[in-house]
Motif scaffolding. Structure first.
Motif, mmCIF file in Angstrom:
data_model
loop_
_atom_site.group_PDB
_atom_site.id
_atom_site.type_symbol
_atom_site.label_atom_id
_atom_site.label_comp_id
_atom_site.label_asym_id
_atom_site.label_seq_id
_atom_site.Cartn_x
_atom_site.Cartn_y
_atom_site.Cartn_z
ATOM 1 N N ARG A 98 45.406 30.961 44.205
ATOM 2 C CA ARG A 98 44.612 31.783 45.108
ATOM 3 C C ARG A 98 44.049 32.999 44.384
ATOM 4 O O ARG A 98 42.903 33.407 44.608
ATOM 5 N N PHE A 99 44.850 33.585 43.489
ATOM 6 C CA PHE A 99 44.373 34.738 42.725
ATOM 7 C C PHE A 99 43.234 34.339 41.801
ATOM 8 O O PHE A 99 42.214 35.029 41.702
ATOM 9 N N LEU A 100 43.395 33.191 41.122
ATOM 10 C CA LEU A 100 42.349 32.734 40.199
ATOM 11 C C LEU A 100 41.062 32.393 40.932
ATOM 12 O O LEU A 100 39.967 32.522 40.375
ATOM 13 N N SER A 101 41.192 31.970 42.221
ATOM 14 C CA SER A 101 39.992 31.630 42.989
ATOM 15 C C SER A 101 39.112 32.836 43.246
ATOM 16 O O SER A 101 37.930 32.707 43.566
ATOM 17 N N LEU A 102 39.693 34.056 43.127
ATOM 18 C CA LEU A 102 38.908 35.274 43.321
ATOM 19 C C LEU A 102 37.934 35.510 42.169
ATOM 20 O O LEU A 102 36.964 36.245 42.313
ATOM 21 N N PHE A 103 38.232 34.928 41.013
ATOM 22 C CA PHE A 103 37.342 35.084 39.859
ATOM 23 C C PHE A 103 36.227 34.041 39.957
ATOM 24 O O PHE A 103 36.345 32.936 39.431
ATOM 25 N N GLU A 104 35.183 34.398 40.663
ATOM 26 C CA GLU A 104 34.075 33.475 40.833
ATOM 27 C C GLU A 104 33.402 33.226 39.491
ATOM 28 O O GLU A 104 33.568 33.999 38.536
ATOM 29 N N PRO A 105 32.631 32.139 39.382
ATOM 30 C CA PRO A 105 32.005 31.783 38.106
ATOM 31 C C PRO A 105 31.190 32.903 37.477
ATOM 32 O O PRO A 105 31.147 33.032 36.254
ATOM 33 N N PHE A 106 30.537 33.733 38.296
ATOM 34 C CA PHE A 106 29.711 34.794 37.726
ATOM 35 C C PHE A 106 30.548 35.799 36.949
ATOM 36 O O PHE A 106 30.122 36.295 35.907
ATOM 37 N N ILE A 107 31.734 36.122 37.447
ATOM 38 C CA ILE A 107 32.603 37.051 36.726
ATOM 39 C C ILE A 107 32.985 36.463 35.380
ATOM 40 O O ILE A 107 32.987 37.155 34.354
ATOM 41 N N LEU A 108 33.306 35.173 35.368
ATOM 42 C CA LEU A 108 33.659 34.516 34.109
ATOM 43 C C LEU A 108 32.461 34.495 33.162
ATOM 44 O O LEU A 108 32.611 34.693 31.950
ATOM 45 N N MET A 109 31.267 34.266 33.707
ATOM 46 C CA MET A 109 30.061 34.289 32.869
ATOM 47 C C MET A 109 29.810 35.688 32.317
ATOM 48 O O MET A 109 29.378 35.845 31.173
ATOM 49 N N LEU A 110 30.088 36.694 33.127
ATOM 50 C CA LEU A 110 29.915 38.070 32.686
ATOM 51 C C LEU A 110 30.860 38.391 31.533
ATOM 52 O O LEU A 110 30.460 38.974 30.521
ATOM 53 N N LEU A 111 32.102 37.989 31.683
ATOM 54 C CA LEU A 111 33.074 38.193 30.607
ATOM 55 C C LEU A 111 32.676 37.416 29.357
ATOM 56 O O LEU A 111 32.798 37.909 28.228
ATOM 57 N N GLY A 112 32.176 36.188 29.564
ATOM 58 C CA GLY A 112 31.727 35.382 28.434
ATOM 59 C C GLY A 112 30.540 36.004 27.721
ATOM 60 O O GLY A 112 30.437 35.936 26.489
ATOM 61 N N THR A 113 29.642 36.634 28.486
ATOM 62 C CA THR A 113 28.477 37.290 27.891
ATOM 63 C C THR A 113 28.898 38.471 27.031
ATOM 64 O O THR A 113 28.357 38.688 25.935
#
Length: 321
Positions: free
Chosen positions: A4-19
Motif C-alpha cells: 500500500r505504501f509503494l502504491s503511493l509512489f505513482e509512475p510520475f514520481i518514479l520518472m522524476l527520480l529517474g530524471t
C-alpha cells in the motif's frame, strides 16, 4: 502495508527520480543541452496553452460566487505559506534557502488538488475553481513575491518578466480564448494532456539538474543537507495542513468546502515552479532551487493521498450542504 505504501509512489514520481538520476550521471552538455532547453520551453508553452483551453467560463463564474472559500485558499497560498517560508528558509543558506522560500511562493497545483478532493468526497467544482484561479494569479503574483521577498536571490528584470509573460501567460490566455473551438477536443485528449504535462516537467528538470550537476551540485550538497531539506518540507506541509483545517473550522465552512481549502491550500505546483525557476534564477542556481520544490511535491502527494483516503472512509455529515 508495504504494498500500500509503494502504491503511493505513482509512475510520475518514479520518472522524476529517474530524471534526476539521469541528469546526475549523464547531464546534457553543449549542443545537446541547447536542444533539451528549447524542447523544454516548447513543452511549457504547450502545457499552459492546453491548461488555458481547459478552463471554462462557467468555472470562472461559479468560482466568483464562492468568494469566501477561494479567498481563504489564496490567502493560505500567497500569505501563510510565504510567512512559513521566511521562517524555515533561515535554517539553510545559499540557493537551498532560496529554493525553500521560492517553494512557498508558488501557486497551488491543479490536477492533484482536484483528484484528492474527489477522493475525499469534497466539493470538486470548487476545487477546480480554486486551483485554476491560484495557477492563473500565480503567473503574476509569484514573480512579484520573488522580487519583493528574495531580492538578489531572484534575478527579476524586464527580460524575466517578458519571458514569464511569453512562456506562461500568453499561451494560457490564447488557449482560453480558443476554448469555444478547441475546448471540447482538448478536454477529451486526457492521454495527450498527461504526456505534455509530465513530459514538459521532466524535460525542464533534466535540463535544470543537468546544468546544476555540471556546476558541481552534488559536491556542494551533502546527504545531511538533503535530509534536512526533506525534513523542512515535512514540517512545512504539516503546519499548512493544520492551518487549513483550523481555518476551515474558523470560517464555518461545511465539510466539502473545508476539504477544498485543505487540499488546494496545502499544495504547491511543480508544473508552474519548474518554468518559473528557469526564468527567475541563473542556470547555476536552478537545479538547487528546484530541489525543495521536487521534494515537497513528492511528500505532498504521499501525505495527501493518505489523508484523502482517511476522509473518504469517514461518513459524510448529513447536515453539510
Amino acid at each position: 502495508m508495504i504494498r500500500r505504501f509503494l502504491s503511493l509512489f505513482e509512475p510520475f514520481i518514479l520518472m522524476l527520480l529517474g530524471t534526476v538520476l539521469l541528469a546526475s550521471v549523464l547531464p546534457p552538455r553543449g549542443v545537446i543541452a541547447m536542444i533539451v532547453g528549447v524542447a523544454a520551453d516548447i513543452g511549457i508553452v504547450l502545457l499552459f496553452f492546453l491548461h488555458g483551453a481547459r478552463l471554462s467560463r462557467e468555472a470562472i463564474r461559479a468560482g466568483a460566487s464562492n468568494w469566501r472559500l477561494h479567498t481563504a485558499v489564496l490567502a493560505v497560498t500567497f500569505v501563510v505559506f510565504p510567512l512559513f517560508g521566511l521562517w524555515l528558509s533561515r535554517i539553510m543558506t545559499g540557493p537551498v534557502a532560496a529554493g525553500i522560500l521560492f517553494l512557498t511562493l508558488l501557486p497551488s497545483t491543479v490536477q492533484s488538488s482536484i483528484a484528492f478532493t474527489a477522493i475525499a468526497r469534497g466539493n470538486v467544482a470548487a476545487a477546480v475553481c480554486s486551483a485554476s484561479f491560484s495557477n492563473l494569479l500565480g503567473i503574476v503574483i509569484t514573480p512579484l513575491l520573488v522580487a519583493w521577498l528574495m531580492g538578489a536571490a531572484g534575478s527579476i528584470s524586464f527580460d524575466s518578466i517578458e519571458a514569464i509573460v511569453l512562456q506562461l501567460l500568453v499561451p494560457f490566455v490564447a488557449g482560453h480564448l480558443l476554448r469555444p473551438w478547441i475546448g471540447a477536443w482538448v478536454t477529451r485528449q486526457k492521454t495527450m494532456l498527461t504526456v505534455v504535462d509530465r513530459g514538459s516537467i521532466l524535460l525542464v528538470v533534466y535540463s535544470a539538474f543537468g546544468a546544476a550537476v555540471v556546476e558541481g551540485l552534488w559536491h556542494r550538497l551533502s546527504p545531511g543537507d538533503l535530509a534536512l531539506v526533506a525534513l523542512i518540507c515535512c514540517v512545512l506541509l504539516a503546519l499548512v495542513l493544520l492551518v487549513t483545517w483550523g481555518l476551515g473550522s474558523l470560517l464555518g465552512l461545511n465539510r466539502e468546502d473545508a476539504i477544498v481549502l485543505q487540499f488546494c491550500g496545502s499544495k504547491k505546483s511543480l508544473a508552474s515552479g519548474v518554468p518559473m525557476a528557469g526564468v527567475l534564477f541563473s542556470p547555476a542556481q536552478v537545479g538547487v532551487v528546484l530541489l525543495p520544490v521536487m521534494l515537497f511535491h513528492q511528500i505532498q502527494l504521499i501525505a495527501c493521498a493518505m489523508l484523502a483516503r482517511r476522509y473518504a472512509e469517514r461518513p459524510a455529515n448529513p447536515t453539510s450542504s
